[in-house]
Design a protein around this motif. Structure first.
Motif, short mmCIF file in Angstrom:
data_model
loop_
_atom_site.label_atom_id
_atom_site.label_comp_id
_atom_site.label_asym_id
_atom_site.label_seq_id
_atom_site.Cartn_x
_atom_site.Cartn_y
_atom_site.Cartn_z
N HIS A 161 40.10 -2.82 11.70
CA HIS A 161 40.00 -1.82 12.76
C HIS A 161 40.21 -2.51 14.10
CE1 HIS A 161 38.62 1.30 10.01
NE2 HIS A 161 37.93 0.34 9.42
N GLU B 104 45.49 4.81 8.35
CA GLU B 104 45.14 4.35 6.99
C GLU B 104 45.86 3.06 6.60
OE1 GLU B 104 45.04 7.08 3.71
OE2 GLU B 104 44.38 8.75 5.01
N TRP C 112 43.85 -0.01 7.34
CA TRP C 112 42.55 -0.21 6.68
C TRP C 112 42.59 -1.47 5.82
CZ3 TRP C 112 41.34 5.32 4.29
CH2 TRP C 112 41.04 6.20 5.34
N PRO C 113 41.50 -2.22 5.66
CA PRO C 113 40.16 -1.95 6.20
C PRO C 113 39.91 -2.55 7.57
CG PRO C 113 40.05 -3.80 4.71
CD PRO C 113 41.49 -3.38 4.74
#
Length: 407
Positions: free
Chosen positions: A270, A264, A267-268
């Motif tokens: 990847h 988390e 994020w956002p």
């Protein structure tokens, strides 16, 4: 002895849709009577016969009782005393529990026609909850008829939820599950299939890797829809709109699984999700024993889809590696399906569904340039074995460099 047309053939005729498969039920007959009329037996679990001329299947009216876990956990009873209504009540949805005689007189004891008109997918009886395969079937019908406005009745969705929580879904065989999944993915709105499975908690059981994508954010600049799960549904929707084959649709469903593993705090973004997702794609492939071509394309798309999006920026050497990975010289169709999956991924973004995808033609041109490098001149120069392979690679790299300069 009475013969009735039942199930999907009746449903689709009433909907004004083409009737393809016809199921027949025979009431008031014995196995001996069927054999005497020339019908050929084919059913192992219950009496099903092939018509002596048409070859269509005719089943004796039967009842069923739950006797074990899973799709196969039933005992069947067929006899001349079983009524048409008793046969119909064991079916899954009211719209599939109608019958008609040779004069098209309708027998509709469970109000299937009413639900057809109201565009509702509703279970026939509480016995619905005895068969876990029905969760997948109802979700598939939802995908098929979503365009006509059909939705799943709340009480049916609740039974599907109970089935999902009961542990019964785990009793489904890979073969039965794949049959339903593959058929559902080829419907007009396969994204509805995944959404319904999620709504009743079945997605979390059957494909936790896909379920984990919902609620995971992506950069808004690239993904106006933000949510990775919603993006996956949109990509699947685009694959159906563009009439893609099953291999591409399966790859579209699984292409971003790595994003479900991103911590988390990252994020956002990847980072390297293409690589982290490969073990998850492999696990889903194996769980459902997907056909080899579906498995291979899903893994390749998962690994290389960002290469597809950045195709115009790739160095000639990276382009060559990409082409080699797909074996474009012997399997050109697989690379074409990869390009299609990448384009669906690019279009499966809110507000960007109609944008052009120049990468597609660029990648096709690169593959053509590499394929056109002739082997014969190298053989004439005396290259053979591993040396021939290296020389061929050098020539293809040269061809790709020239292609990039002129593109």
């Amino acid at each position: 002895m009475q013969i009735f047309k039942v199930g999907g053939a009746v449903r689709d005729r009433l909907l004004g849709k083409p009737v393809t498969d016809i199921d027949w039920v025979v009431v008031g007959a014995t196995t001996q009577e069927m054999l005497a009329k020339g019908y050929r037996p084919v059913g192992a679990d219950f009496p099903v016969f092939l018509h002596p001329k048409s070859g269509e299947e005719y089943a004796l009216a039967r009842t069923e009782r739950k006797s074990g876990r899973g799709y196969g956990g039933f005992t069947f009873h067929a006899s001349p005393e079983v009524t048409l209504e008793e046969d119909l009540i064991r079916r899954d949805l009211t719209i599939n529990a109608m019958a008609e005689d040779d004069q098209q007189n309708l027998t509709d004891p469970y109000d299937g026609q009413r639900d057809l008109e109201a565009r509702i997918l509703r279970h026939v009886s509480p016995a619905f909850a005895e068969d876990p395969l029905r969760v997948l079937r109802v979700a598939r019908f939802a995908a098929r008829y979503a365009g006509l406005g059909f939705t799943v009745a709340p009480e049916t969705l609740e039974l599907m939820r109970q089935l999902s929580e009961s542990g019964e879904l785990e009793a489904l065989t890979a073969e039965r599950s794949w049959k339903e999944i593959s058929r559902a993915l080829m419907e007009d709105q396969p994204q509805v299939f995944i959404q319904v499975l999620r709504d009743c908690g079945a997605l979390k059981v059957l494909m936790p890797e896909v379920d984990a994508l919902f609620g995971v954010p992506q950069p808004e600049a690239h993904h106006p829809e933000i949510d990775t799960g919603l993006h996956t549904l949109s990509v699947l929707e685009q694959s159906a709109l563009h009439k893609q084959p099953l291999t591409v649709r399966w790859a579209c469903l699984l292409h971003d699984l790595g994003k479900g593993l991103t911590p988390e705090e990252q994020w956002p973004r990847h980072i390297a999700h293409e690589h982290t997702g490969l073990k998850l794609i492999k696990a889903v492939n194996e769980r459902f024993k997907a056909p080899k071509d579906c498995q291979e394309l899903a893994l390749l798309v998962g690994k290389y889809h960002t290469h597809g999006h950045r195709a115009l920026e790739l160095k000639a050497s990276t382009l060559l590696e990409l082409l080699q990975s797909f074996d474009v010289y012997r399997r050109p169709q697989r690379f074409e399906e990869f390009i299609a999956a990448c384009e669906m991924d690019a279009r499966g973004r809110k507000g960007l569904e109609q944008r052009s995808y120049p990468q597609a033609d660029y990648l096709r041109g690169a593959a053509k340039a590499a394929r056109e490098v002739a082997v014969q001149p190298l053989l004439e120069k005396g290259f053979k074995g591993p040396e021939l392979g290296e020389a061929l690679k050098r020539e293809r790299l040269k061809a790709l460099k020239a292609y990039k300069e002129n593109a």
